[in-house]
Design an enzyme around this catalytic site. Sequence first.
Site, PDB file in Angstrom:
ATOM      1  N   HIS A  36       0.800  -1.264  -0.144  1.00  0.00           N
ATOM      2  CA  HIS A  36       0.077   0.032   0.100  1.00  0.00           C
ATOM      3  C   HIS A  36       0.797   1.290   0.008  1.00  0.00           C
ATOM      4  O   HIS A  36       0.577   2.192  -0.484  1.00  0.00           O
ATOM      5  CB  HIS A  36      -0.728   0.038   1.096  1.00  0.00           C
ATOM      6  CG  HIS A  36      -1.902  -1.133   1.183  1.00  0.00           C
ATOM      7  ND1 HIS A  36      -1.775  -1.810   2.429  1.00  0.00           N
ATOM      8  CD2 HIS A  36      -3.048  -1.325   0.715  1.00  0.00           C
ATOM      9  CE1 HIS A  36      -2.833  -2.917   2.364  1.00  0.00           C
ATOM     10  NE2 HIS A  36      -3.583  -2.795   1.121  1.00  0.00           N
ATOM     11  N   GLN A 152      -8.584  -7.437 -10.699  1.00  0.00           N
ATOM     12  CA  GLN A 152      -9.076  -6.069 -10.094  1.00  0.00           C
ATOM     13  C   GLN A 152      -8.805  -4.889 -11.219  1.00  0.00           C
ATOM     14  O   GLN A 152      -9.722  -4.175 -11.692  1.00  0.00           O
ATOM     15  CB  GLN A 152      -8.704  -5.859  -8.623  1.00  0.00           C
ATOM     16  CG  GLN A 152      -9.251  -4.558  -8.285  1.00  0.00           C
ATOM     17  CD  GLN A 152      -8.795  -4.406  -6.749  1.00  0.00           C
ATOM     18  OE1 GLN A 152      -9.579  -5.076  -5.977  1.00  0.00           O
ATOM     19  NE2 GLN A 152      -7.791  -3.620  -6.285  1.00  0.00           N
ATOM     20  N   VAL A 175       4.656  -5.272  -4.851  1.00  0.00           N
ATOM     21  CA  VAL A 175       5.972  -5.362  -3.806  1.00  0.00           C
ATOM     22  C   VAL A 175       5.999  -6.561  -3.294  1.00  0.00           C
ATOM     23  O   VAL A 175       4.906  -7.085  -2.912  1.00  0.00           O
ATOM     24  CB  VAL A 175       5.954  -4.105  -2.816  1.00  0.00           C
ATOM     25  CG1 VAL A 175       6.877  -4.110  -1.879  1.00  0.00           C
ATOM     26  CG2 VAL A 175       5.358  -2.823  -3.521  1.00  0.00           C
ATOM     27  N   SER A 185      -2.067  -8.455   3.298  1.00  0.00           N
ATOM     28  CA  SER A 185      -2.391  -8.450   4.641  1.00  0.00           C
ATOM     29  C   SER A 185      -2.752  -9.825   5.028  1.00  0.00           C
ATOM     30  O   SER A 185      -2.846 -10.210   6.180  1.00  0.00           O
ATOM     31  CB  SER A 185      -3.507  -7.493   4.693  1.00  0.00           C
ATOM     32  OG  SER A 185      -4.527  -7.466   3.879  1.00  0.00           O
TER      33      SER A 185
HETATM   34  P1  AMP Z   1      -6.512  -4.007  -0.414  1.00  0.00           P
HETATM   35  O1  AMP Z   1      -6.571  -3.168   0.620  1.00  0.00           O
HETATM   36  O2  AMP Z   1      -5.837  -5.327  -0.357  1.00  0.00           O
HETATM   37  O3  AMP Z   1      -7.950  -3.808  -1.104  1.00  0.00           O
HETATM   38  O4  AMP Z   1      -5.371  -3.178  -1.494  1.00  0.00           O
HETATM   39  C1  AMP Z   1      -5.589  -1.994  -1.977  1.00  0.00           C
HETATM   40  C2  AMP Z   1      -4.794  -1.648  -3.072  1.00  0.00           C
HETATM   41  O5  AMP Z   1      -3.191  -1.879  -2.553  1.00  0.00           O
HETATM   42  C3  AMP Z   1      -5.083  -2.464  -3.990  1.00  0.00           C
HETATM   43  O6  AMP Z   1      -4.876  -1.577  -5.393  1.00  0.00           O
HETATM   44  C4  AMP Z   1      -4.017  -3.685  -4.203  1.00  0.00           C
HETATM   45  O7  AMP Z   1      -3.790  -4.181  -5.421  1.00  0.00           O
HETATM   46  C5  AMP Z   1      -2.684  -2.838  -3.714  1.00  0.00           C
HETATM   47  N1  AMP Z   1      -1.849  -3.698  -3.192  1.00  0.00           N
HETATM   48  C6  AMP Z   1      -2.081  -4.745  -2.113  1.00  0.00           C
HETATM   49  N2  AMP Z   1      -0.982  -5.520  -2.063  1.00  0.00           N
HETATM   50  C7  AMP Z   1       0.218  -5.159  -2.902  1.00  0.00           C
HETATM   51  C8  AMP Z   1       1.429  -5.326  -3.185  1.00  0.00           C
HETATM   52  N3  AMP Z   1       2.034  -6.327  -2.356  1.00  0.00           N
HETATM   53  N4  AMP Z   1       2.115  -4.522  -4.094  1.00  0.00           N
HETATM   54  C9  AMP Z   1       1.358  -3.635  -4.588  1.00  0.00           C
HETATM   55  N5  AMP Z   1       0.060  -3.211  -4.468  1.00  0.00           N
HETATM   56  C10 AMP Z   1      -0.437  -3.870  -3.583  1.00  0.00           C
END
Ligand code: AMP
Length: 280
Positions: A36, A152, A175, A185
């Site tokens: 994030h 997504q 990442v 998470s």
């Molecule tokens: P989430 O809180 O899981 O819905 O993720 C919020 C945003 O963070 C989404 O656009 C995810 O694709 C991005 N995201 C989550 N994990 C990663 C990661 N390891 N690397 C890059 N973006 C991420």
Amino acid sequence: MPEVIPGIDELRARLSRERGNSIGLVPTMGALHRGHAKLLEAARRENDFVVASIFVNPIQFDRSEDLDNYPRTMEDDLRVCGSEGVDLVFAPSTADLYPRELLTFVESPTLAAHLCGAHRPGHFRGVATVVLKLFNIVQPDRAYFGEKDAQQLAIIRRMVLDLNVPLMVVPVATVREEDGLAISSRNKHLTAAQREIAPVLSRALRNALDSIDRGERRAAALWEAALGTFAQYREARLEYFEITDPDTLQPVERVEGPVLVASAMWLGSTRLIDNMRWPR
Ligand code: AMP
């Protein structure tokens, strides 16, 4: 610490003071980690004003157990937002975003037919619907999404194109931990033994890309090789491993152009996803 606003009217009033400034939005479900942070960093770099939203969206969960277990770490999240220079955190309650029965949804049936969509009925309809609501509430110039959630990202991009949503979708590279595991998470739920196995997911994807580099074009051969990789670990339950067109997300039989190789697996009750694009 950034300003935290839960209500839609209050948020709109606050954002009306930013007229003339470019606004970047980073939608999240909280439990913020280094993945994030990368999105927040990009938004900070490219916009005058950065809004992060933190909302665990009930309508995108296909298992209530997953919704109940989703980590909620608001204090830590606000610290991360603060250190990444976020100006404002929009943290609505479920009642703020869904004050009445929802009778309108965004559907992307073709794009949701394969990969995660095939295994999580209604998930992407919930995602696309809440993201369009957030776009309409915040009205950002740019919105940031991780490539980690490739389906997504593809669905949001296409929604923005098809529905003429006036903003730019900015993709951010996945990442990873040092051993290749994509940061999520959900990694918190892994036992130490499962955490050791988890990098098999990115390894299988990387092997597939290496094979394509060496000239393999048959999706079935790539799939069989991946199956062999996962079979080395009894605890890893493969959900899917697919080679698809990166824009339409339809499976291909042969690699004739750019492809998205995507996979999901279960370790105990934790579901992990990952993907890579070819050419890299
Ligand atoms: P989430 O809180 O899981 O819905 O993720 C919020 C945003 O963070 C989404 O656009 C995810 O694709 C991005 N995201 C989550 N994990 C990663 C990661 N390891 N690397 C890059 N973006 C991420």
